[in-house]
Design a protein around this motif. Structure first.
Motif, mmCIF file in Angstrom:
data_model
loop_
_atom_site.group_PDB
_atom_site.id
_atom_site.type_symbol
_atom_site.label_atom_id
_atom_site.label_comp_id
_atom_site.label_asym_id
_atom_site.label_seq_id
_atom_site.Cartn_x
_atom_site.Cartn_y
_atom_site.Cartn_z
ATOM 1 N N HIS A 129 0.669 -1.288 0.224
ATOM 2 C CA HIS A 129 0.176 0.007 0.227
ATOM 3 C C HIS A 129 0.563 1.575 0.520
ATOM 4 O O HIS A 129 1.956 1.017 0.451
ATOM 5 N N SER A 148 -7.115 -3.035 -2.624
ATOM 6 C CA SER A 148 -7.684 -2.297 -1.804
ATOM 7 C C SER A 148 -7.649 -3.013 -0.592
ATOM 8 O O SER A 148 -7.530 -3.235 -0.392
ATOM 9 N N PRO A 159 -8.793 -1.830 4.169
ATOM 10 C CA PRO A 159 -10.280 -3.031 4.655
ATOM 11 C C PRO A 159 -11.180 -2.458 4.443
ATOM 12 O O PRO A 159 -12.156 -3.007 4.305
ATOM 13 N N GLU A 160 -11.220 -0.953 3.803
ATOM 14 C CA GLU A 160 -12.736 -0.153 3.479
ATOM 15 C C GLU A 160 -12.906 -0.917 2.582
ATOM 16 O O GLU A 160 -14.224 -0.780 2.228
ATOM 17 N N ILE A 161 -12.626 -2.344 1.475
ATOM 18 C CA ILE A 161 -12.915 -3.039 0.603
ATOM 19 C C ILE A 161 -13.786 -3.998 0.586
ATOM 20 O O ILE A 161 -14.211 -4.839 0.540
ATOM 21 N N GLN A 162 -13.609 -4.472 2.585
ATOM 22 C CA GLN A 162 -13.329 -5.933 2.918
ATOM 23 C C GLN A 162 -15.402 -6.208 2.570
ATOM 24 O O GLN A 162 -15.536 -7.267 2.127
ATOM 25 N N PRO A 163 -16.075 -5.050 2.437
ATOM 26 C CA PRO A 163 -17.782 -5.649 3.279
ATOM 27 C C PRO A 163 -18.529 -5.515 1.509
ATOM 28 O O PRO A 163 -18.999 -6.606 0.963
#
Length: 499
Positions: A222, A348, A350-354
């Protein structure tokens, strides 16, 4: 054409796309010169295996035995999420274990056997399209410079294509936003990591490459800024990034080769400008998700080869070359779309995990798996070959076992010579007579289908016209054009008309 020429076609680049194109041209009897800047193959293998569609393409030219044993699987991934490719309708599975270097060696051997003039150590310096011919300025291995001339030139010379720049092709898209490392290493123990498994510092992948103890790694940290490199990165750069993400020191490993790549996504606005055409990475660049770039480049070449050969030989209408852009540009657009989407999913944080969790749920539905697998494998491709209701119009001819008058064959074997095929499944002499004027370019084959079931899209189909690239151009019933119209469009005027 009065001006003397050195070959009918010049191909810049001896990668998978260029070598495939050269072979397709030679199968049609067209002389070709391939210019390759590198004096010898690098041995690097960015691509690893083939999609299902490329397996079909190689099979239709009889090339799969040349590759020996290979591991195949229906297990695929989209953005790191597992997808079952077994929902697709094909006799083949994707190949998982064939390094790109092996593929290139096979293709080069095939092209040379067919008589392609492959010149290694010769660099294309510039081109000029006069409207009658293309003049290519070439630098030789000894520093000498000279000119080659041909009616057509095709750039298969990669993402930094000299042909694309010299011919003035527009190449819009998005610049790279990050950098990733790819390397084959050995001498350290690494647990397998699937692509898409993210850690707080980034994403890493590790997978064994079979014999020899080699492991392929991918490192995506990242915040890694893209760099414009003129030389490959050092392994120590990749090892340092791996350690920052995983906490594991791999710096003592032996590196076979190391490469860096980004997520730049660009596609030319046109695949042809006058007498200059582009194929493969010269026409489209993207994040290398699932090795689709090499596969798409090979398929570009198979679509273009028979068309360019027919125009060069004067048997087809020059407008046939316009269908190359018309058919392959949309494929490139879909390639850009799905690789961008996959990049967002596995790069991406953690924000993309959902989103990943919701998509993983959706993939459990067969229709969703079929859609994603078809997009990545190339099996969703359907060309516009004219109006009609037959479900296979514009799609690839499925593998069909056939029983002829003298022997058993198959729809795949019939395409080995790279000629069109009118397949008469009901022994209709009137139909064959209507196609007799094109028998110098297509094979008229009468055979009975073997093992055809009612759930096949070919059930109840008495005849089909198959292009040299394997796609159906006409079917009965179900085509709104009659057979001579379809033959004229794809193969030019009949020999009786030309005479």
């Amino acid at each position: 054409m009065d001006a003397p020429v050195d070959a009918s076609v010049i191909v810049a680049g001896a990668g998978p796309a260029g070598l495939t194109l050269a072979s397709e041209l030679r199968l049609a009897g067209v002389d070709v010169i391939v210019l390759e800047r590198l004096p010898r193959p690098t041995g690097e293998s960015r691509g690893l295996g083939f999609t299902t569609r490329t397996m079909e393409v190689f099979d239709q030219r009889g090339l799969l035995p040349r590759l020996g044993e290979m591991g195949t699987s229906n297990a695929g991934r989209f953005g790191g999420l597992p997808v079952d490719f077994g929902v697709l309708d094909s006799v083949h599975q994707a190949a998982k274990t064939v390094p790109q270097s092996v593929t290139e060696a096979m293709l080069e051997e095939w092209a040379r056997e067919l008589g392609a003039d492959i010149r290694r150590g010769y660099e294309l310096l510039g081109i000029r399209d006069t409207g009658e011919v293309v003049e290519a300025e070439v630098g030789g291995p000894d520093g000498d410079e000279f000119q080659l001339t041909a009616p057509y030139l095709v750039g298969c010379d990669g993402g930094r294509s000299t042909v694309r720049k010299a011919a003035g092709f527009q190449f819009p898209g998005t610049a790279a936003t990050m950098e990733m490392f790819l390397a084959d290493i050995r001498g350290v123990e690494l647990k397998p990591r699937l692509i898409g498994e993210t850690l707080p510092g980034g994403m890493v992948m590790a997978g064994p490459l079979g014999d020899g103890g080699w492991t392929r790694i991918i490192v995506c940290e990242h915040g890694a800024e893209p760099r414009r490199r003129t030389e490959p990165p050092s392994f120590q750069e990749a090892a340092a990034a791996w350690e920052r993400i995983t906490g594991i020191d791999i710096s003592r490993a032996e590196a076979g080769w190391v490469s860096a790549f980004g997520d730049a996504t660009r596609q030319v606005t046109e695949y042809r400008r006058g007498r200059v055409l582009l194929a493969g990475d010269a026409a489209h660049i993207h994040l290398p998700a699932g090795g689709q770039g090499m596969n798409t480049g090979i398929q570009d070449a198979v679509n273009l080869g028979w068309k360019l050969a027919a125009v060069v030989r004067g048997t087809a209408h020059p407008e046939l070359l316009d269908t190359y852009h018309g058919e392959r540009y949309p494929v490139g657009e879909r390639l850009m779309l799905n690789t961008k989407a996959q990049g967002l999913l596995f790069r991406s944080g953690p924000e993309i995990q959902p989103l990943r969790a919701v998509l993983a749920e959706l993939i459990r539905y067969e229709e969703v798996s079929r859609h994603l697998a078809g997009m990545v494998s190339g099996l969703e491709i359907r060309y516009d070959v004219g109006p009609g209701s037959h479900p296979l119009l514009g799609r690839r001819m499925p593998h069909l076992e056939l029983v002829g008058e003298r022997r058993k064959t198959s729809s795949t074997e019939l395409l080995h010579p790279a000629r069109g095929v009118l397949l008469d499944l009901e022994d209709n002499s009137r139909l064959r007579n209507r196609a007799a004027g094109w028998s110098d370019r297509i094979d008229l084959v009468t055979a009975a289908p073997h093992g055809l079931t009612q759930d096949s899209p070919l059930w109840g189909t008495p005849a089909v016209l198959v292009r040299p690239d394997g796609h159906l151009a006409w079917a009965a019933p179900g085509s709104h054009h009659d057979l001579p119209m379809a033959l004229d469009r794809w193969f030019g005027p009949s020999r009786f008309q030309r005479a």
